[in-house]
Each structure stands twice: as C-alpha cells, then as structure tokens.
Design a protein around this motif. Structure first.
Motif, PDB file in Angstrom:
ATOM      1  N   PHE A 164     -87.635 132.773 -23.056  1.00  0.00           N
ATOM      2  CA  PHE A 164     -88.803 132.099 -23.033  1.00  0.00           C
ATOM      3  C   PHE A 164     -89.470 132.357 -21.615  1.00  0.00           C
ATOM      4  O   PHE A 164     -88.677 132.581 -20.757  1.00  0.00           O
ATOM      5  CB  PHE A 164     -88.662 130.542 -23.060  1.00  0.00           C
ATOM      6  N   HIS A 165     -90.897 132.277 -21.621  1.00  0.00           N
ATOM      7  CA  HIS A 165     -91.670 132.630 -20.218  1.00  0.00           C
ATOM      8  C   HIS A 165     -91.297 131.500 -19.179  1.00  0.00           C
ATOM      9  O   HIS A 165     -91.643 131.938 -17.916  1.00  0.00           O
ATOM     10  CB  HIS A 165     -93.088 132.897 -20.675  1.00  0.00           C
ATOM     11  N   THR A 222     -90.778 125.286 -19.414  1.00  0.00           N
ATOM     12  CA  THR A 222     -91.651 124.276 -20.199  1.00  0.00           C
ATOM     13  C   THR A 222     -91.854 124.812 -21.467  1.00  0.00           C
ATOM     14  O   THR A 222     -91.766 123.853 -22.467  1.00  0.00           O
ATOM     15  CB  THR A 222     -93.103 124.228 -19.357  1.00  0.00           C
ATOM     16  N   GLU A 223     -91.788 125.942 -21.743  1.00  0.00           N
ATOM     17  CA  GLU A 223     -91.846 126.556 -23.072  1.00  0.00           C
ATOM     18  C   GLU A 223     -90.499 126.331 -23.934  1.00  0.00           C
ATOM     19  O   GLU A 223     -90.535 125.981 -24.866  1.00  0.00           O
ATOM     20  CB  GLU A 223     -92.166 128.000 -22.955  1.00  0.00           C
ATOM     21  N   ARG A 230     -90.781 122.663 -25.195  1.00  0.00           N
ATOM     22  CA  ARG A 230     -91.783 122.361 -26.001  1.00  0.00           C
ATOM     23  C   ARG A 230     -90.819 123.205 -27.527  1.00  0.00           C
ATOM     24  O   ARG A 230     -91.191 122.360 -28.289  1.00  0.00           O
ATOM     25  CB  ARG A 230     -92.855 123.090 -25.950  1.00  0.00           C
ATOM     26  N   TRP A 231     -90.419 124.213 -27.323  1.00  0.00           N
ATOM     27  CA  TRP A 231     -89.728 124.791 -28.481  1.00  0.00           C
ATOM     28  C   TRP A 231     -88.799 123.775 -28.942  1.00  0.00           C
ATOM     29  O   TRP A 231     -88.449 123.565 -30.204  1.00  0.00           O
ATOM     30  CB  TRP A 231     -89.110 126.111 -28.055  1.00  0.00           C
ATOM     31  N   ARG A 254     -92.458 131.631 -33.319  1.00  0.00           N
ATOM     32  CA  ARG A 254     -93.008 131.619 -31.847  1.00  0.00           C
ATOM     33  C   ARG A 254     -93.234 133.331 -31.631  1.00  0.00           C
ATOM     34  O   ARG A 254     -92.712 134.270 -32.262  1.00  0.00           O
ATOM     35  CB  ARG A 254     -91.981 131.157 -30.833  1.00  0.00           C
ATOM     36  N   GLN A 255     -94.294 133.379 -30.667  1.00  0.00           N
ATOM     37  CA  GLN A 255     -94.617 134.772 -30.297  1.00  0.00           C
ATOM     38  C   GLN A 255     -95.239 135.405 -31.400  1.00  0.00           C
ATOM     39  O   GLN A 255     -94.857 136.736 -31.642  1.00  0.00           O
ATOM     40  CB  GLN A 255     -93.623 135.254 -29.433  1.00  0.00           C
ATOM     41  N   ASP A 266     -98.058 131.019 -28.247  1.00  0.00           N
ATOM     42  CA  ASP A 266     -96.760 130.441 -28.123  1.00  0.00           C
ATOM     43  C   ASP A 266     -96.110 130.229 -29.455  1.00  0.00           C
ATOM     44  O   ASP A 266     -94.825 130.599 -29.665  1.00  0.00           O
ATOM     45  CB  ASP A 266     -96.612 129.600 -27.097  1.00  0.00           C
ATOM     46  N   ASP A 272    -100.879 127.103 -28.138  1.00  0.00           N
ATOM     47  CA  ASP A 272    -100.685 127.896 -26.765  1.00  0.00           C
ATOM     48  C   ASP A 272    -100.290 126.780 -25.631  1.00  0.00           C
ATOM     49  O   ASP A 272    -101.200 125.965 -25.447  1.00  0.00           O
ATOM     50  CB  ASP A 272    -101.957 128.545 -26.533  1.00  0.00           C
ATOM     51  N   LEU A 273     -99.205 126.973 -25.138  1.00  0.00           N
ATOM     52  CA  LEU A 273     -98.920 126.113 -24.083  1.00  0.00           C
ATOM     53  C   LEU A 273     -99.530 126.871 -22.716  1.00  0.00           C
ATOM     54  O   LEU A 273     -98.852 128.130 -22.604  1.00  0.00           O
ATOM     55  CB  LEU A 273     -97.122 126.155 -24.032  1.00  0.00           C
TER      56      LEU A 273
END
Length: 135
Positions: free
Chosen positions: A25-26, A29-30, A33-34, A51-52, A79, A98-99
């Motif tokens: 994950f980037h 926070t991402e 959310r996932w 995702r992605q 995202d 998109d986050l």
C-alpha cells in the motif's frame, strides 16, 4: 545524507510503503481504508472489491492518449473499485474510489479525463478526524 528542499516541502509525497496480505500500500491511510472496505465486503454491503485497477485513457475505437508524444499510454489507476448494493433494489452500483490526502492538479486532471471518457464518477475519499469523508 541531507534531504533536498523538495523532501522538506509540505506538499512533497512522503513515501511510506506498507504491506499486508501480500499487497503493498502507498500509505497507512490506504491500508486502513482497504481494511474498512474488507469489513464492508464481509458484511455484504459491497462486493467484488479490487484495488489498483488500471484504466487506459482512450476513446472508443481510438488510440489511447499518450504521454510525451507517443511513448506510453496514459493510465488512470484508482485506489479501489467495488460494487455497492442498493438497499431496496436488486441493482448494484459500481463505485470507483480514490483516496487522497492532498489533491494536486495532475490528479484532478486525470480524474476529469477518466470521468469524461468512461462516464463514471470517481469518489474522492479523505480521512478527516478519524472518519472517512467522501468529497
């Protein structure tokens, strides 16, 4: 080694890669959310969570838009992509999410181009005061 002025800037991206379940994950926070969306998927509120997922920016039957005069096709990668069940109907709604912690001009432009070409609205989500807010 000292940091450059760009690394000290307020708007510079801080790259903190986080991994879980074999995914990278980037940001933290991402990842959060996932995990939240995975809980919603287990509860049956949403389904087909991905995702992605890359979307090549091209018109129907035309060559894809290219970056830098023909080198590689322009791509928009939201995202998360999932389907949300509507409460009193059998129909499900496709949600592209998109986050964003910070919205720069390039991402705003890519989102506008994607929405124009694909006819889908992109939901921008931010975490504000420990709550998920859709902008």
């Amino acid at each position: 080694m000292t940091k450059s002025w760009y690394q000290h800037s307020k708007i510079s991206p801080v790259i903190e890669r986080t991994s879980r379940e074999g995914f990278i994950f980037h940001s933290k926070t991402e990842l959060q959310r996932w995990e939240y969306l995975k809980i919603l998927e287990k509860a049956g509120v949403i389904f087909d969570l991905e995702r992605q997922v890359k979307h090549v920016l091209k018109r129907d039957g035309a060559d894809p838009f290219t970056i830098m005069a023909g080198e590689k096709p322009a791509v928009y990668t939201p995202d998360f992509l999932y389907y949300r069940r509507c409460e009193k109907s059998v129909v499900a709604v496709k949600v592209i999410e998109d986050l964003k912690g910070y919205r720069d001009e390039a991402s705003k432009f890519r989102i506008r181009v994607f929405e124009a070409l694909y006819g889908q609205k992109v939901s921008i989500v931010q975490k504000i005061n420990k709550r998920w807010v859709t902008l």
